[in-house]
Design an enzyme around this catalytic site. Structure first.
Site, PDB file in Angstrom:
ATOM      1  N   HIS A 112      -8.201  -7.890  -7.605  1.00 48.92           N
ATOM      2  CA  HIS A 112      -8.143  -8.785  -6.627  1.00 48.92           C
ATOM      3  C   HIS A 112      -8.397  -7.335  -5.431  1.00 48.92           C
ATOM      4  O   HIS A 112      -7.459  -7.139  -5.001  1.00 48.92           O
ATOM      5  CB  HIS A 112      -7.000  -9.756  -6.108  1.00 48.92           C
ATOM      6  CG  HIS A 112      -7.026 -10.083  -7.368  1.00 48.92           C
ATOM      7  ND1 HIS A 112      -6.010 -10.867  -8.498  1.00 48.92           N
ATOM      8  CD2 HIS A 112      -6.574 -11.928  -7.465  1.00 48.92           C
ATOM      9  CE1 HIS A 112      -5.965 -11.635  -9.203  1.00 48.92           C
ATOM     10  NE2 HIS A 112      -6.655 -12.604  -8.453  1.00 48.92           N
ATOM     11  N   ASP A 123      -3.000  -8.192  -7.207  1.00 53.76           N
ATOM     12  CA  ASP A 123      -2.980  -8.468  -5.800  1.00 53.76           C
ATOM     13  C   ASP A 123      -3.847  -9.781  -5.565  1.00 53.76           C
ATOM     14  O   ASP A 123      -4.741  -9.986  -4.599  1.00 53.76           O
ATOM     15  CB  ASP A 123      -3.487  -7.216  -5.138  1.00 53.76           C
ATOM     16  CG  ASP A 123      -3.175  -7.719  -3.477  1.00 53.76           C
ATOM     17  OD1 ASP A 123      -1.980  -8.734  -3.049  1.00 53.76           O
ATOM     18  OD2 ASP A 123      -3.873  -7.159  -2.128  1.00 53.76           O
ATOM     19  N   HIS A 139       0.864  -1.411  -0.046  1.00 57.67           N
ATOM     20  CA  HIS A 139       0.365  -0.093   0.163  1.00 57.67           C
ATOM     21  C   HIS A 139       0.741   1.753   0.075  1.00 57.67           C
ATOM     22  O   HIS A 139       0.223   2.967  -0.253  1.00 57.67           O
ATOM     23  CB  HIS A 139      -0.831   0.010   1.253  1.00 57.67           C
ATOM     24  CG  HIS A 139      -1.892  -1.649   1.153  1.00 57.67           C
ATOM     25  ND1 HIS A 139      -2.868  -1.591   2.330  1.00 57.67           N
ATOM     26  CD2 HIS A 139      -2.143  -2.004   0.128  1.00 57.67           C
ATOM     27  CE1 HIS A 139      -3.736  -2.760   1.791  1.00 57.67           C
ATOM     28  NE2 HIS A 139      -3.624  -2.606   0.885  1.00 57.67           N
ATOM     29  N   ASP A 170     -13.934 -12.659 -12.562  1.00 57.58           N
ATOM     30  CA  ASP A 170     -12.796 -13.115 -12.125  1.00 57.58           C
ATOM     31  C   ASP A 170     -11.964 -11.969 -13.040  1.00 57.58           C
ATOM     32  O   ASP A 170     -11.979 -11.698 -14.140  1.00 57.58           O
ATOM     33  CB  ASP A 170     -12.447 -13.955 -13.241  1.00 57.58           C
ATOM     34  CG  ASP A 170     -10.676 -14.103 -13.132  1.00 57.58           C
ATOM     35  OD1 ASP A 170      -9.580 -14.921 -12.633  1.00 57.58           O
ATOM     36  OD2 ASP A 170     -10.334 -14.381 -14.341  1.00 57.58           O
ATOM     37  N   GLY A 171     -10.502 -11.173 -11.897  1.00 60.20           N
ATOM     38  CA  GLY A 171     -10.181  -9.842 -12.319  1.00 60.20           C
ATOM     39  C   GLY A 171      -9.177 -10.197 -13.268  1.00 60.20           C
ATOM     40  O   GLY A 171      -8.721  -9.315 -13.933  1.00 60.20           O
ATOM     41  N   SER A 194      -6.429  -2.145  -0.283  1.00 61.93           N
ATOM     42  CA  SER A 194      -5.581  -0.458  -1.490  1.00 61.93           C
ATOM     43  C   SER A 194      -7.163   0.066  -2.223  1.00 61.93           C
ATOM     44  O   SER A 194      -6.725   0.737  -3.065  1.00 61.93           O
ATOM     45  CB  SER A 194      -5.636  -2.112  -2.916  1.00 61.93           C
ATOM     46  OG  SER A 194      -6.062  -3.637  -2.417  1.00 61.93           O
ATOM     47  N   GLU A 196     -13.599  -7.572  -7.277  1.00 55.96           N
ATOM     48  CA  GLU A 196     -13.478  -9.488  -6.466  1.00 55.96           C
ATOM     49  C   GLU A 196     -14.619 -10.130  -6.884  1.00 55.96           C
ATOM     50  O   GLU A 196     -15.741  -9.935  -7.170  1.00 55.96           O
ATOM     51  CB  GLU A 196     -14.058  -8.264  -5.334  1.00 55.96           C
ATOM     52  CG  GLU A 196     -13.752  -8.790  -4.009  1.00 55.96           C
ATOM     53  CD  GLU A 196     -13.409  -9.943  -3.568  1.00 55.96           C
ATOM     54  OE1 GLU A 196     -11.754  -9.452  -3.565  1.00 55.96           O
ATOM     55  OE2 GLU A 196     -13.270 -11.174  -3.092  1.00 55.96           O
TER      56      GLU A 196
HETATM   57  N1  SAM Z   1      -5.542  -5.889  -2.961  1.00 56.18           N
HETATM   58  C1  SAM Z   1      -6.857  -5.925  -1.789  1.00 56.18           C
HETATM   59  C2  SAM Z   1      -5.989  -5.116  -0.534  1.00 56.18           C
HETATM   60  O1  SAM Z   1      -5.040  -4.883  -0.867  1.00 56.18           O
HETATM   61  O2  SAM Z   1      -6.493  -4.241   0.691  1.00 56.18           O
HETATM   62  C3  SAM Z   1      -7.027  -7.374  -0.117  1.00 56.18           C
HETATM   63  C4  SAM Z   1      -7.091  -8.834  -1.858  1.00 56.18           C
HETATM   64  S1  SAM Z   1      -6.762  -9.987  -0.987  1.00 56.18           S
HETATM   65  C5  SAM Z   1      -5.206 -10.320  -1.145  1.00 56.18           C
HETATM   66  C6  SAM Z   1      -6.788 -10.994  -2.312  1.00 56.18           C
HETATM   67  C7  SAM Z   1      -8.470 -10.720  -2.778  1.00 56.18           C
HETATM   68  O3  SAM Z   1      -8.880 -11.472  -3.891  1.00 56.18           O
HETATM   69  C8  SAM Z   1      -9.684 -12.067  -1.995  1.00 56.18           C
HETATM   70  O4  SAM Z   1     -11.068 -10.966  -1.542  1.00 56.18           O
HETATM   71  C9  SAM Z   1     -10.168 -12.747  -2.731  1.00 56.18           C
HETATM   72  O5  SAM Z   1     -11.733 -13.126  -2.896  1.00 56.18           O
HETATM   73  C10 SAM Z   1     -10.395 -12.514  -4.574  1.00 56.18           C
HETATM   74  N2  SAM Z   1     -10.286 -13.266  -5.660  1.00 56.18           N
HETATM   75  C11 SAM Z   1      -9.665 -14.538  -5.510  1.00 56.18           C
HETATM   76  N3  SAM Z   1      -9.464 -14.528  -6.880  1.00 56.18           N
HETATM   77  C12 SAM Z   1      -9.863 -13.332  -7.578  1.00 56.18           C
HETATM   78  C13 SAM Z   1     -10.311 -13.408  -8.554  1.00 56.18           C
HETATM   79  N4  SAM Z   1      -9.756 -14.090 -10.142  1.00 56.18           N
HETATM   80  N5  SAM Z   1     -10.967 -12.502  -9.501  1.00 56.18           N
HETATM   81  C14 SAM Z   1     -10.953 -11.701  -8.926  1.00 56.18           C
HETATM   82  N6  SAM Z   1     -11.015 -11.382  -7.001  1.00 56.18           N
HETATM   83  C15 SAM Z   1     -10.397 -12.520  -6.927  1.00 56.18           C
END
Ligand code: SAM
Length: 262
Positions: A42, A161, A19, A140-141, A97, A115
Site C-alpha cells: 500500500h 500499510d 516511518h 491489489d497489494g 514510505s 497502489e
Molecule cells: N504507505 C504509505 C506511506 O506510509 O506513505 C501510506 C499508504 S496509505 C495508509 C494506504 C494506501 O493504500 C492508500 O493510498 C490507498 O489508496 C491504498 N490502497 C487501499 N487498498 C489497497 C489495496 N488493496 N492494494 C493496494 N493499495 C491499496
C-alpha cells in the site's frame, strides 16, 4: 471502495512511528553489500505537500513530524530521510514510505510497490520515476505480495500499510501474513496497524502472535489528532526484525512518552 487519501494524514504521529521503524530497519539491512528486495503493498503517492489544502485541513503533521522529529539526533535514519526529502522537494514536504525507503535503497536493490488508487498511483509514478530498478503496480497489494514471495533477491523487507477501510481486512491480513512468512522465511515483514478506541485490531494480533510467536511488536500511544478522532496509537508487527531494531524502537518509545508528557 477507495475513499482513504493519505494526504490528509501525512506526517501524523502514526507516520512518525511507522516511518522511523522502517528507516531503522532499512538502514540496518543495507549495511551488507548483498542486494535486497523491497516490497510495499500500500504505497500511497510517495511525496506529500504539508501546505496542501488536505494537509492544512487536518493539521495532523503538527502533532506528528513537527512535534517529534527535531527530538531525534540528526544522524537518526528517519531524520536523514526527512532531510533528504526536504532538500530535494522543499522544506514543507513529507516523504511517504516509498521515499523513506529510497533514502536507504541502492541502485541495485529491487523495489516493487503496489497502489490501487489511480490518483495516488499517478503521484507515485511522479515521485519514483527517476529511480532505477523500481516496479510500480496499480493492483491489489496483498495479491501482489502473495504472487511475489519469495522474491529475488531473497534478502529484503516488505511493508504492509493498509488503510484499514474495510473491517474484513483484519481477517485477510491475519490469514495472509503467516502464509507469506512461510513462503519467505528470511523476509522482514512489517505490518502497520492503528490503535483505535474500539481495539478492533486485537483478534488479528492474537492470531498473528499465535502463528508467529517470535515476531516483534511495538506500539506507541498519543492523544487523538482532534476531538472524537478514533486513533489513539500506532502499532507495528515485525517478523524477522533486523538486529538492533528493538533497541531503536526503545528510543521511539521514549520519544513518544517524553512528548506526550509535555
Ligand atoms: N504507505 C504509505 C506511506 O506510509 O506513505 C501510506 C499508504 S496509505 C495508509 C494506504 C494506501 O493504500 C492508500 O493510498 C490507498 O489508496 C491504498 N490502497 C487501499 N487498498 C489497497 C489495496 N488493496 N492494494 C493496494 N493499495 C491499496
Amino acid at each position: 471502495m477507495l475513499s482513504y487519501q493519505h494526504a490528509y494524514h501525512a506526517g501524523n504521529a502514526a507516520d512518525v512511528h511507522k516511518h522511523a521503524l522502517l528507516a531503522l530497519a532499512l538502514d540496518h539491512l543495507v549495511q551488507k553489500d548483498k542486494a535486497l528486495t523491497y516490497l510495499e503493498t500500500h504505497a500511497g503517492r510517495g511525496l506529500y505537500d504539508l501546505t496542501s489544502d488536505a494537509a492544512r485541513k487536518t493539521a495532523e503533521a503538527r502533532q506528528g513530524v513537527d512535534r517529534f522529529a527535531s527530538h531525534l539526533p540528526d544522524a537518526h535514519p528517519y531524520r536523514r530521510a526527512l532531510t533528504q526529502a526536504r532538500m530535494r522537494h522543499g522544506e514543507r514536504t513529507y516523504p511517504g514510505s516509498p521515499l523513506v525507503a529510497q533514502t536507504f535503497l541502492r541502485p541495485f536493490d529491487t523495489r516493487i510497490l503496489a497502489e490501487l488508487h489511480p490518483q495516488e498511483f499517478g503521484g507515485l509514478q511522479d515521485a519514483l520515476r527517476p529511480h532505477p530498478n523500481v516496479h510500480l503496480r496499480q493492483e491489489d497489494g496483498y495479491a501482489m505480495l502473495n504472487a511475489m514471495c519469495p522474491p529475488t533477491p531473497r534478502r529484503g523487507l516488505a511493508l504492509l500499510d493498509p488503510s484499514w477501510e474495510v473491517k474484513a481486512e483484519y481477517d485477510r491480513v491475519a490469514r495472509l501474513l503467516p502464509k507469506i512468512a512461510r513462503k519467505w522465511n528470511v523476509g522482514v515483514l512489517m505490518l502497520w496497524y492503528p490503535l483505535l478506541r474500539d481495539a478492533r485490531h486485537r483478534p488479528m494480533l492474537a492470531t498473528l502472535t499465535a502463528a508467529l510467536p517470535d515476531a516483534m511488536q511495538h506500539e506507541v500511544r498519543f492523544p487523538p489528532a482532534r476531538d472524537g478522532h478514533g486513533m489513539v496509537g500506532s502499532g507495528m508487527f515485525i517478523v524477522n526484525p533486523p538486529w538492533g531494531l528493538r533497541q531503536g524502537a526503545d528510543q521511539i518509545t521514549h520519544l513518544f512518552e517524553g512528548r506526550n508528557a509535555q
